[in-house]
Every structure is written in C-alpha cells, then in structure tokens.
Design a protein around this motif. Sequence first.
Motif, PDB file in Angstrom:
ATOM      1  N   PHE A 133       6.966 -15.183  -1.640  1.00 56.04           N
ATOM      2  CA  PHE A 133       7.777 -14.153  -0.976  1.00 56.04           C
ATOM      3  C   PHE A 133       6.936 -12.953  -0.544  1.00 56.04           C
ATOM      4  O   PHE A 133       7.481 -11.992   0.022  1.00 56.04           O
ATOM      5  N   LEU A 134       5.632 -13.001  -0.782  1.00 59.55           N
ATOM      6  CA  LEU A 134       4.759 -11.867  -0.491  1.00 59.55           C
ATOM      7  C   LEU A 134       3.741 -12.233   0.578  1.00 59.55           C
ATOM      8  O   LEU A 134       2.540 -12.034   0.427  1.00 59.55           O
ATOM      9  N   VAL A 135       4.228 -12.764   1.674  1.00 62.63           N
ATOM     10  CA  VAL A 135       3.340 -13.169   2.773  1.00 62.63           C
ATOM     11  C   VAL A 135       3.229 -12.086   3.839  1.00 62.63           C
ATOM     12  O   VAL A 135       2.351 -12.155   4.702  1.00 62.63           O
ATOM     13  N   ASP A 136       4.110 -11.090   3.817  1.00 67.79           N
ATOM     14  CA  ASP A 136       4.040  -9.986   4.776  1.00 67.79           C
ATOM     15  C   ASP A 136       4.606  -8.729   4.137  1.00 67.79           C
ATOM     16  O   ASP A 136       5.156  -8.764   3.027  1.00 67.79           O
ATOM     17  N   LEU A 137       4.491  -7.612   4.855  1.00 65.33           N
ATOM     18  CA  LEU A 137       4.929  -6.344   4.290  1.00 65.33           C
ATOM     19  C   LEU A 137       6.432  -6.260   4.124  1.00 65.33           C
ATOM     20  O   LEU A 137       6.921  -5.564   3.231  1.00 65.33           O
ATOM     21  N   ASP A 138       7.174  -6.965   4.980  1.00 66.35           N
ATOM     22  CA  ASP A 138       8.628  -6.956   4.798  1.00 66.35           C
ATOM     23  C   ASP A 138       9.001  -7.595   3.466  1.00 66.35           C
ATOM     24  O   ASP A 138       9.911  -7.130   2.768  1.00 66.35           O
ATOM     25  N   GLY A 139       8.289  -8.673   3.121  1.00 72.19           N
ATOM     26  CA  GLY A 139       8.535  -9.286   1.822  1.00 72.19           C
ATOM     27  C   GLY A 139       8.191  -8.353   0.686  1.00 72.19           C
ATOM     28  O   GLY A 139       8.926  -8.257  -0.304  1.00 72.19           O
TER      29      GLY A 139
ATOM     30  N   PRO B   5      -2.587 -11.520  -2.783  1.00 71.50           N
ATOM     31  CA  PRO B   5      -3.639 -11.442  -1.761  1.00 71.50           C
ATOM     32  C   PRO B   5      -3.219 -10.707  -0.498  1.00 71.50           C
ATOM     33  O   PRO B   5      -4.069 -10.417   0.355  1.00 71.50           O
ATOM     34  N   LEU B   6      -1.934 -10.398  -0.347  1.00 69.69           N
ATOM     35  CA  LEU B   6      -1.480  -9.684   0.852  1.00 69.69           C
ATOM     36  C   LEU B   6      -2.181  -8.327   0.974  1.00 69.69           C
ATOM     37  O   LEU B   6      -2.547  -7.914   2.079  1.00 69.69           O
ATOM     38  N   VAL B   7      -2.352  -7.644  -0.146  1.00 68.07           N
ATOM     39  CA  VAL B   7      -3.014  -6.331  -0.148  1.00 68.07           C
ATOM     40  C   VAL B   7      -4.423  -6.521  -0.717  1.00 68.07           C
ATOM     41  O   VAL B   7      -4.583  -6.938  -1.861  1.00 68.07           O
ATOM     42  N   PRO B   8      -5.462  -6.244   0.070  1.00 67.73           N
ATOM     43  CA  PRO B   8      -6.832  -6.455  -0.415  1.00 67.73           C
ATOM     44  C   PRO B   8      -7.151  -5.588  -1.629  1.00 67.73           C
ATOM     45  O   PRO B   8      -6.551  -4.528  -1.831  1.00 67.73           O
ATOM     46  N   LYS B   9      -8.099  -6.041  -2.416  1.00 66.19           N
ATOM     47  CA  LYS B   9      -8.596  -5.214  -3.521  1.00 66.19           C
ATOM     48  C   LYS B   9      -9.233  -3.970  -2.922  1.00 66.19           C
ATOM     49  O   LYS B   9     -10.142  -4.064  -2.088  1.00 66.19           O
ATOM     50  N   THR B  10      -8.763  -2.807  -3.332  1.00 64.65           N
ATOM     51  CA  THR B  10      -9.119  -1.558  -2.671  1.00 64.65           C
ATOM     52  C   THR B  10      -9.810  -0.601  -3.641  1.00 64.65           C
ATOM     53  O   THR B  10      -9.193  -0.145  -4.610  1.00 64.65           O
TER      54      THR B  10
END
Length: 298
Positions: A173-179, A253-258
């Motif tokens: 469910f975490l493939v995009d920001l809307d998810g 993985p949607l949000v890169p390690k920052t």
Amino acid sequence: MSALIPSLNWLRVFEAAARHQSFARAGKELNMSAAAVSQQVLALETHLGRPLFDRTANRITLTSEGGDFLPTVQVSLGAIESKAESLFSKQKIERVTLLASQLMAMSWLPSVIARFEAENPSVRVDLLMEGTQRKAEPDLSIRFGEEAHLVRHPMWLMGLSHVVMCRPQELPFLVDLDGLRSFRLFDVASHAMGWSALLSQNFGQGFGGNLRLEIVDTTPLAMMMVSQGLGLAIGHLPVCGPMATSLGLVTCPLVPKTPGPGNYYLDLPVSRPHRPVVTRLRNALQEAAQVSMRTPST
C-alpha cells in the motif's frame, strides 16, 4: 572429621617446598623464613607419622611417601582455588556506568554491551537512561546534538539517517505518496526532522502537506505503535535498527534513506580520573558504531 586430615596451611607449605626442593625458595614464595617452612613441614610430618623429606646439609628430597602424597595435595589445593575463584570472583568485578537516551538504551546499546562484557568478563556495565531518577554521575555518557560541527567531535559516535518504518504487510500500500498519506503518521515532537521536512526534502515543497500527523513523545513509543498496525513512523538508523528488527518492522523504499541533522558523541566527566576500563568501553562503542554505520539496513 578424621584426625589424619592436616592443616591446610601445612599442606600449602609442603607443596611449595616439594615443588622447589628447597625450604629457602619455598619460604621466599610464601613470604616466610626457611626455618618457619621447616617447622611447618615438621609439624605435618609429625601429624602424619611419616617423614615426607630426606634432609641433608644442603638439600631436601621427597621420600617415597612424600612423592606419593604430593600429587594429591596439588590436585586438592588446585580444586579449592578454582572453586573459590568461581564462587567469589564477583568481588573482583569492575563496574562502569554509562548514560544514554531511551532509544539508545532500548535499541542499539544492549547487544554492544553484551559483546563488551563477553570480551571483558571482569567488567559490568551499568546502563543509566536519561530522565530516570538515578542521579549517579556516569563514567561515560552518550550525548546527542544537532549542531553540524559535532561530526568533527573527537569522540564522535555516529550520525543519523532517516527512514520510514512500517510492517511488511503494509508495503503493497506504500507505492506512492497518496498511499503514504492514507496512514496515520507518528511524529516525535522533539525531532528536527519530522514528516513534513522529510517529505519536502525528498519530493519538493508542498509534498509535506495534507498529512495525518499524530504527535508522540519518543521514538520507541512511535515504533511500538507501528508494530501494532496503527500507522507509520520515522526511524533513525543505525540507532533504531535493532529495535525495528525485534518488532518485525522494515523500511519503506518509497522514501529514500535521508541523512539528517543530529550526531551522537561520547562525553567524559571532568570531575573524576578516567579509568582504563572506561577507555576500553569508549573504544568498543566507537568500533561498534563504525560497523553499524557500514552495515546496510533492511
């Protein structure tokens, strides 16, 4: 008790004299005079009713009975010493107090301390958590600061990278920001890098809006909430890695390690001398931090 069982001190003196084949050398080892050694051995011989040594003007040698008796005495004395060491060695334990934050104390530190104590059996680390009632001044502290110059601190420990923590079953469910926006997002009030800053930094200004934010007090609390399927949280690697693993959490993985603001560093008190064991612990912490920083996160 049998009347033949002699004084333990007589046995110690006999063993030393037999091993050295000399009353004088035995006395030097035991901090006694040669005459005192001779007197103790004679008392043992009188007690047993048999001579243990043949004496000449310049030397002593074991009799056949003394030679037969010696191995039993050595084994018995060794067994007593070994048992005493195993039972009472706690008296020789050296203790070191280490102060750390709640997240450090609950996640990264326990395994590091366990390895350190395994490699230093005579040392015990007393872990103190910031904010608790215990007021003892620690031998070593792990501090945190957001100033950029701390990365050059002589006792720098580790920096931070920010990731999104979730349960494995939530990844589809975490493939995009809307998810991502459909989840409750736990924000730790004291952290400089919150959800809005993290998303804006990775996806541009404006992407940090319209979020279902809920403020919590600590990262461990946020991660516990995530483990129960209540939402998502920002994790800080490598410090939160062990706790995330124990709770069955993974990085999204949607949000890169920052990389983000904040560094951990070690601090020594100025009011007491620095014991060698504290230096060993400091080195162990820094070495473990370097390994953690190099280890890829899952």
